[in-house]
Design a protein around this motif. Structure first.
Motif, PDB file in Angstrom:
ATOM      1  N   ASN A  17       0.814  -1.215   0.000  1.00 25.70           N
ATOM      2  CA  ASN A  17       0.000   0.000   0.000  1.00 25.70           C
ATOM      3  C   ASN A  17       0.849   1.267   0.000  1.00 25.70           C
ATOM      4  O   ASN A  17       0.340   2.363   0.234  1.00 25.70           O
ATOM      5  N   ASP A  18       2.157   1.110  -0.258  1.00 21.86           N
ATOM      6  CA  ASP A  18       3.096   2.243  -0.316  1.00 21.86           C
ATOM      7  C   ASP A  18       2.974   3.151   0.903  1.00 21.86           C
ATOM      8  O   ASP A  18       2.917   4.370   0.784  1.00 21.86           O
ATOM      9  N   MET A  19       2.937   2.544   2.085  1.00 21.33           N
ATOM     10  CA  MET A  19       2.815   3.314   3.320  1.00 21.33           C
ATOM     11  C   MET A  19       4.076   3.173   4.162  1.00 21.33           C
ATOM     12  O   MET A  19       4.660   2.094   4.227  1.00 21.33           O
ATOM     13  N   THR A  20       4.456   4.249   4.817  1.00 15.39           N
ATOM     14  CA  THR A  20       5.518   4.186   5.816  1.00 15.39           C
ATOM     15  C   THR A  20       4.901   3.737   7.127  1.00 15.39           C
ATOM     16  O   THR A  20       3.674   3.758   7.292  1.00 15.39           O
ATOM     17  N   ILE A  21       5.748   3.373   8.073  1.00 15.89           N
ATOM     18  CA  ILE A  21       5.238   2.995   9.394  1.00 15.89           C
ATOM     19  C   ILE A  21       4.509   4.184  10.019  1.00 15.89           C
ATOM     20  O   ILE A  21       3.452   4.029  10.628  1.00 15.89           O
ATOM     21  N   GLN A  22       5.054   5.376   9.828  1.00 17.60           N
ATOM     22  CA  GLN A  22       4.435   6.572  10.400  1.00 17.60           C
ATOM     23  C   GLN A  22       3.057   6.836   9.786  1.00 17.60           C
ATOM     24  O   GLN A  22       2.125   7.221  10.503  1.00 17.60           O
ATOM     25  N   LEU A  24       1.034   4.571   8.513  1.00 19.67           N
ATOM     26  CA  LEU A  24       0.131   3.556   9.037  1.00 19.67           C
ATOM     27  C   LEU A  24      -0.241   3.873  10.482  1.00 19.67           C
ATOM     28  O   LEU A  24      -1.396   3.698  10.878  1.00 19.67           O
ATOM     29  N   ALA A  25       0.712   4.358  11.260  1.00 19.39           N
ATOM     30  CA  ALA A  25       0.436   4.711  12.656  1.00 19.39           C
ATOM     31  C   ALA A  25      -0.649   5.782  12.731  1.00 19.39           C
ATOM     32  O   ALA A  25      -1.584   5.682  13.527  1.00 19.39           O
ATOM     33  N   LYS A  26      -0.530   6.786  11.891  1.00 21.57           N
ATOM     34  CA  LYS A  26      -1.518   7.866  11.892  1.00 21.57           C
ATOM     35  C   LYS A  26      -2.899   7.345  11.470  1.00 21.57           C
ATOM     36  O   LYS A  26      -3.910   7.669  12.091  1.00 21.57           O
ATOM     37  N   LYS A  27      -2.925   6.524  10.409  1.00 20.92           N
ATOM     38  CA  LYS A  27      -4.196   6.029   9.881  1.00 20.92           C
ATOM     39  C   LYS A  27      -4.873   5.036  10.824  1.00 20.92           C
ATOM     40  O   LYS A  27      -6.093   5.011  10.934  1.00 20.92           O
ATOM     41  N   SER A  28      -4.072   4.222  11.523  1.00 20.80           N
ATOM     42  CA  SER A  28      -4.632   3.169  12.367  1.00 20.80           C
ATOM     43  C   SER A  28      -4.792   3.567  13.835  1.00 20.80           C
ATOM     44  O   SER A  28      -5.455   2.869  14.586  1.00 20.80           O
ATOM     45  N   ARG A  29      -4.136   4.662  14.224  1.00 22.44           N
ATOM     46  CA  ARG A  29      -4.131   5.082  15.626  1.00 22.44           C
ATOM     47  C   ARG A  29      -3.408   4.052  16.503  1.00 22.44           C
ATOM     48  O   ARG A  29      -3.765   3.806  17.645  1.00 22.44           O
ATOM     49  N   VAL A  30      -2.357   3.416  15.921  1.00 21.68           N
ATOM     50  CA  VAL A  30      -1.471   2.501  16.640  1.00 21.68           C
ATOM     51  C   VAL A  30      -0.080   3.126  16.563  1.00 21.68           C
ATOM     52  O   VAL A  30       0.330   3.590  15.507  1.00 21.68           O
ATOM     53  N   SER A  31       0.653   3.141  17.659  1.00 25.96           N
ATOM     54  CA  SER A  31       1.958   3.819  17.679  1.00 25.96           C
ATOM     55  C   SER A  31       2.928   3.194  16.674  1.00 25.96           C
ATOM     56  O   SER A  31       2.888   1.982  16.409  1.00 25.96           O
ATOM     57  N   SER A  32       3.803   4.031  16.128  1.00 21.93           N
ATOM     58  CA  SER A  32       4.791   3.539  15.163  1.00 21.93           C
ATOM     59  C   SER A  32       5.742   2.545  15.832  1.00 21.93           C
ATOM     60  O   SER A  32       6.191   1.591  15.203  1.00 21.93           O
ATOM     61  N   ASN A  33       6.039   2.736  17.121  1.00 22.38           N
ATOM     62  CA  ASN A  33       6.888   1.803  17.849  1.00 22.38           C
ATOM     63  C   ASN A  33       6.234   0.417  17.906  1.00 22.38           C
ATOM     64  O   ASN A  33       6.892  -0.597  17.678  1.00 22.38           O
ATOM     65  N   GLU A  55      -8.515  -2.475   9.901  1.00 22.33           N
ATOM     66  CA  GLU A  55      -9.413  -1.412   9.447  1.00 22.33           C
ATOM     67  C   GLU A  55      -8.674  -0.383   8.590  1.00 22.33           C
ATOM     68  O   GLU A  55      -9.210   0.112   7.600  1.00 22.33           O
ATOM     69  N   ALA A  56      -7.422  -0.091   8.945  1.00 23.77           N
ATOM     70  CA  ALA A  56      -6.629   0.878   8.174  1.00 23.77           C
ATOM     71  C   ALA A  56      -6.434   0.418   6.728  1.00 23.77           C
ATOM     72  O   ALA A  56      -6.289   1.239   5.824  1.00 23.77           O
ATOM     73  N   PHE A  57      -6.431  -0.896   6.512  1.00 25.89           N
ATOM     74  CA  PHE A  57      -6.262  -1.445   5.161  1.00 25.89           C
ATOM     75  C   PHE A  57      -7.591  -1.878   4.541  1.00 25.89           C
ATOM     76  O   PHE A  57      -7.619  -2.411   3.437  1.00 25.89           O
ATOM     77  N   GLY A  58      -8.695  -1.699   5.255  1.00 25.64           N
ATOM     78  CA  GLY A  58      -9.995  -2.134   4.753  1.00 25.64           C
ATOM     79  C   GLY A  58     -10.105  -3.637   4.701  1.00 25.64           C
ATOM     80  O   GLY A  58     -10.740  -4.199   3.810  1.00 25.64           O
TER      81      GLY A  58
END
Length: 188
Positions: A17-22, A24-33, A55-58
């Motif tokens: 999905n060409d996403m960085t960890i950061q 994905l963290a923002k979209k999912s509300r899960v910390s990047s750590n 949910e972030a990936f549908g």
């Protein structure tokens, strides 16, 4: 085993999905750590975290915890007799050489194009990269407004986010070997 399986699936899905960890963290509300720890197989996420990531990936949460029901680790193909996946009015026939591999990062296709076949006038745009190698015939690619004519033995690789299209210029069949990453979701 479960930690590594979930981690590999999460990382592969994020990269497809060409996403960085950061991001994905923002979209999912899960910390990047936490995402980093999951991807490296250092922790098993809670159900709540898996739900947020899915949910972030549908997707369904089951994607991350189930082993692939179909798929194998090795797919031999004899003499390009792969899995037929697409036919269009006897002008365009695509055969997958990687169909059946578990959690693919890329796909390889043999594409047989009849004389005059094209992808249409509109430019395709999607994530990832494409590689095309002309096995037989002659093709024109228009990528980001520039023309490239390829003959037998020629190849081209490009970012699929650039508008692109192609035309068979050969007076007969043209055969192309495609490598596409990330692997598109092809269903029969």
């Amino acid at each position: 085993m479960v930690k590594q399986l979930i981690g590999k699936k999460l990382k592969a899905t994020r990269l497809r999905n060409d996403m960085t960890i950061q991001e994905l963290a923002k979209k999912s509300r899960v910390s990047s750590n936490m995402i980093s720890r999951i991807e490296r197989g250092l922790t098993i996420p809670s159900v709540e975290i898996l739900m947020k990531l899915a949910e972030a990936f549908g997707m369904s949460i089951s994607f991350f915890v189930e082993e692939a029901e179909r798929g194998t680790l090795i797919v031999p193909t004899i003499q390009r007799k792969g899995e037929p996946i697409f036919f269009f009015e006897d002008k365009h026939q695509i055969t997958s050489l990687t169909h059946g591999i578990r959690d693919p990062g890329f796909s390889v296709f043999c594409d047989t194009l009849e004389e005059g076949c094209s992808s249409g006038q509109g430019g395709m745009v999607h994530t990832g990269e494409e590689f095309a190698y002309v096995l037989k015939g002659k093709m024109q690619f228009v990528i980001d407004g520039q023309n490239y004519v390829l003959e037998e033995g020629d190849s081209i690789v490009f970012k699929a986010s650039l508008p692109h299209r192609w035309d068979n210029l050969h007076a007969g069949q043209t055969e192309i070997l495609w490598v596409v990453s990330p692997a598109p979701n092809v269903s029969q």
